[in-house]
Motif scaffolding. Structure first.
Motif, PDB file in Angstrom:
ATOM      1  N   TYR A 270     -14.439  -8.958  15.482  1.00  0.00           N
ATOM      2  CA  TYR A 270     -13.141  -9.015  14.819  1.00  0.00           C
ATOM      3  C   TYR A 270     -13.035  -7.831  13.866  1.00  0.00           C
ATOM      4  O   TYR A 270     -14.021  -7.172  13.565  1.00  0.00           O
ATOM      5  N   SER A 271     -11.842  -7.563  13.404  1.00  0.00           N
ATOM      6  CA  SER A 271     -11.596  -6.487  12.442  1.00  0.00           C
ATOM      7  C   SER A 271     -11.442  -7.078  11.052  1.00  0.00           C
ATOM      8  O   SER A 271     -10.887  -8.166  10.899  1.00  0.00           O
ATOM      9  N   GLN A 272     -11.899  -6.352  10.046  1.00  0.00           N
ATOM     10  CA  GLN A 272     -11.728  -6.809   8.670  1.00  0.00           C
ATOM     11  C   GLN A 272     -10.252  -6.979   8.338  1.00  0.00           C
ATOM     12  O   GLN A 272      -9.859  -7.956   7.713  1.00  0.00           O
ATOM     13  N   MET A 273      -9.438  -6.004   8.763  1.00  0.00           N
ATOM     14  CA  MET A 273      -8.008  -6.025   8.464  1.00  0.00           C
ATOM     15  C   MET A 273      -7.257  -5.402   9.628  1.00  0.00           C
ATOM     16  O   MET A 273      -7.711  -4.418  10.209  1.00  0.00           O
ATOM     17  N   VAL A 274      -6.093  -5.985   9.930  1.00  0.00           N
ATOM     18  CA  VAL A 274      -5.231  -5.440  10.970  1.00  0.00           C
ATOM     19  C   VAL A 274      -3.834  -5.316  10.380  1.00  0.00           C
ATOM     20  O   VAL A 274      -3.296  -6.280   9.835  1.00  0.00           O
ATOM     21  N   GLN A 275      -3.261  -4.110  10.507  1.00  0.00           N
ATOM     22  CA  GLN A 275      -1.906  -3.889  10.020  1.00  0.00           C
ATOM     23  C   GLN A 275      -0.953  -3.816  11.203  1.00  0.00           C
ATOM     24  O   GLN A 275      -1.219  -3.143  12.196  1.00  0.00           O
ATOM     25  N   ALA A 276       0.162  -4.519  11.080  1.00  0.00           N
ATOM     26  CA  ALA A 276       1.241  -4.457  12.062  1.00  0.00           C
ATOM     27  C   ALA A 276       2.529  -4.342  11.257  1.00  0.00           C
ATOM     28  O   ALA A 276       2.860  -5.244  10.483  1.00  0.00           O
ATOM     29  N   GLY A 277       3.213  -3.226  11.391  1.00  0.00           N
ATOM     30  CA  GLY A 277       4.363  -2.980  10.536  1.00  0.00           C
ATOM     31  C   GLY A 277       3.890  -2.882   9.106  1.00  0.00           C
ATOM     32  O   GLY A 277       2.896  -2.227   8.811  1.00  0.00           O
ATOM     33  N   ASN A 278       4.592  -3.565   8.195  1.00  0.00           N
ATOM     34  CA  ASN A 278       4.150  -3.515   6.798  1.00  0.00           C
ATOM     35  C   ASN A 278       3.256  -4.696   6.427  1.00  0.00           C
ATOM     36  O   ASN A 278       2.876  -4.844   5.278  1.00  0.00           O
ATOM     37  N   LEU A 279       2.918  -5.536   7.403  1.00  0.00           N
ATOM     38  CA  LEU A 279       2.037  -6.675   7.130  1.00  0.00           C
ATOM     39  C   LEU A 279       0.585  -6.310   7.406  1.00  0.00           C
ATOM     40  O   LEU A 279       0.266  -5.684   8.427  1.00  0.00           O
ATOM     41  N   VAL A 280      -0.286  -6.726   6.501  1.00  0.00           N
ATOM     42  CA  VAL A 280      -1.723  -6.522   6.682  1.00  0.00           C
ATOM     43  C   VAL A 280      -2.366  -7.903   6.708  1.00  0.00           C
ATOM     44  O   VAL A 280      -2.239  -8.679   5.759  1.00  0.00           O
ATOM     45  N   PHE A 281      -3.034  -8.209   7.812  1.00  0.00           N
ATOM     46  CA  PHE A 281      -3.690  -9.489   8.031  1.00  0.00           C
ATOM     47  C   PHE A 281      -5.173  -9.307   7.715  1.00  0.00           C
ATOM     48  O   PHE A 281      -5.857  -8.525   8.375  1.00  0.00           O
ATOM     49  N   LEU A 282      -5.648 -10.011   6.697  1.00  0.00           N
ATOM     50  CA  LEU A 282      -7.063  -9.935   6.334  1.00  0.00           C
ATOM     51  C   LEU A 282      -7.798 -11.071   7.017  1.00  0.00           C
ATOM     52  O   LEU A 282      -7.411 -12.241   6.885  1.00  0.00           O
ATOM     53  N   ALA A 283      -8.837 -10.735   7.745  1.00  0.00           N
ATOM     54  CA  ALA A 283      -9.666 -11.749   8.395  1.00  0.00           C
ATOM     55  C   ALA A 283     -10.224 -12.686   7.331  1.00  0.00           C
ATOM     56  O   ALA A 283     -10.354 -12.315   6.161  1.00  0.00           O
ATOM     57  N   GLY A 284     -10.552 -13.890   7.738  1.00  0.00           N
ATOM     58  CA  GLY A 284     -11.137 -14.844   6.813  1.00  0.00           C
ATOM     59  C   GLY A 284     -12.347 -14.250   6.110  1.00  0.00           C
ATOM     60  O   GLY A 284     -13.168 -13.575   6.721  1.00  0.00           O
ATOM     61  N   VAL A 285     -12.419 -14.493   4.814  1.00  0.00           N
ATOM     62  CA  VAL A 285     -13.503 -13.958   3.983  1.00  0.00           C
ATOM     63  C   VAL A 285     -14.344 -15.125   3.497  1.00  0.00           C
ATOM     64  O   VAL A 285     -13.820 -16.146   3.045  1.00  0.00           O
TER      65      VAL A 285
END
Length: 149
Positions: A39-54
């Motif tokens: 998985y990726s630590q963070m994925v950006q799509a448009g102006n949203l940044v999805f942070l993987a569970g920490v």
């Protein structure tokens, strides 16, 4: 069923924001343990940044840090802060968080620490009790943040 509802609401947020058609960008920071799976630590799509569970691991990602819900919540949120900072954001940019607790009886103690990080205009949040978390930690938190346009 609760997990499905949370995923459906995340998908709706993504579609409504128009990010479903935007190319995704992968981000990471060395200020947090490396991804411990595919998985990726963070994925950006448009102006949203999805942070993987920490989860509360040491910086190498090899051991759990903290024995109490307070210690584990604080470290988890510090890592989320580091991820946000690496993208030029702060906790004020978080629009949604999902908190997974091993024991819902820890809610009040977790919430006290959580409030220290989200001081004003906190994000929408879902909190659920789960039977087990990776590495048998007490908490995992995932967030979605919006970069200013």
């Amino acid at each position: 069923m609760k997990k499905l509802a949370a995923l459906a609401s995340l998908a709706a947020v993504a579609l409504l924001s128009g990010c479903a058609s935007a190319p995704k960008q992968i981000h990471s920071t060395k200020d947090v343990y490396p991804a411990i799976g595919p998985y990726s630590q963070m994925v950006q799509a448009g102006n949203l940044v999805f942070l993987a569970g920490v989860i509360p691991l040491n910086k190498a990602g090899t051991a759990v840090q903290g024995a109490t819900i307070e210690e584990q919540t604080r470290l988890t949120l510090e890592y989320i802060g580091a991820k946000l900072t690496s993208q030029g954001m702060s906790f004020e940019n978080v629009v949604m968080s999902t908190v997974y607790l091993k024991n819902i009886n820890d809610f009040a103690a977790m919430n006290k620490i959580y409030a220290e990080f989200f001081k004003s205009a906190p994000p929408a949040r879902a909190t659920v009790e789960v039977s087990r978390l990776p590495r048998d930690v007490l908490i995992e938190i995932a967030v979605i943040a919006a970069k200013p346009e």
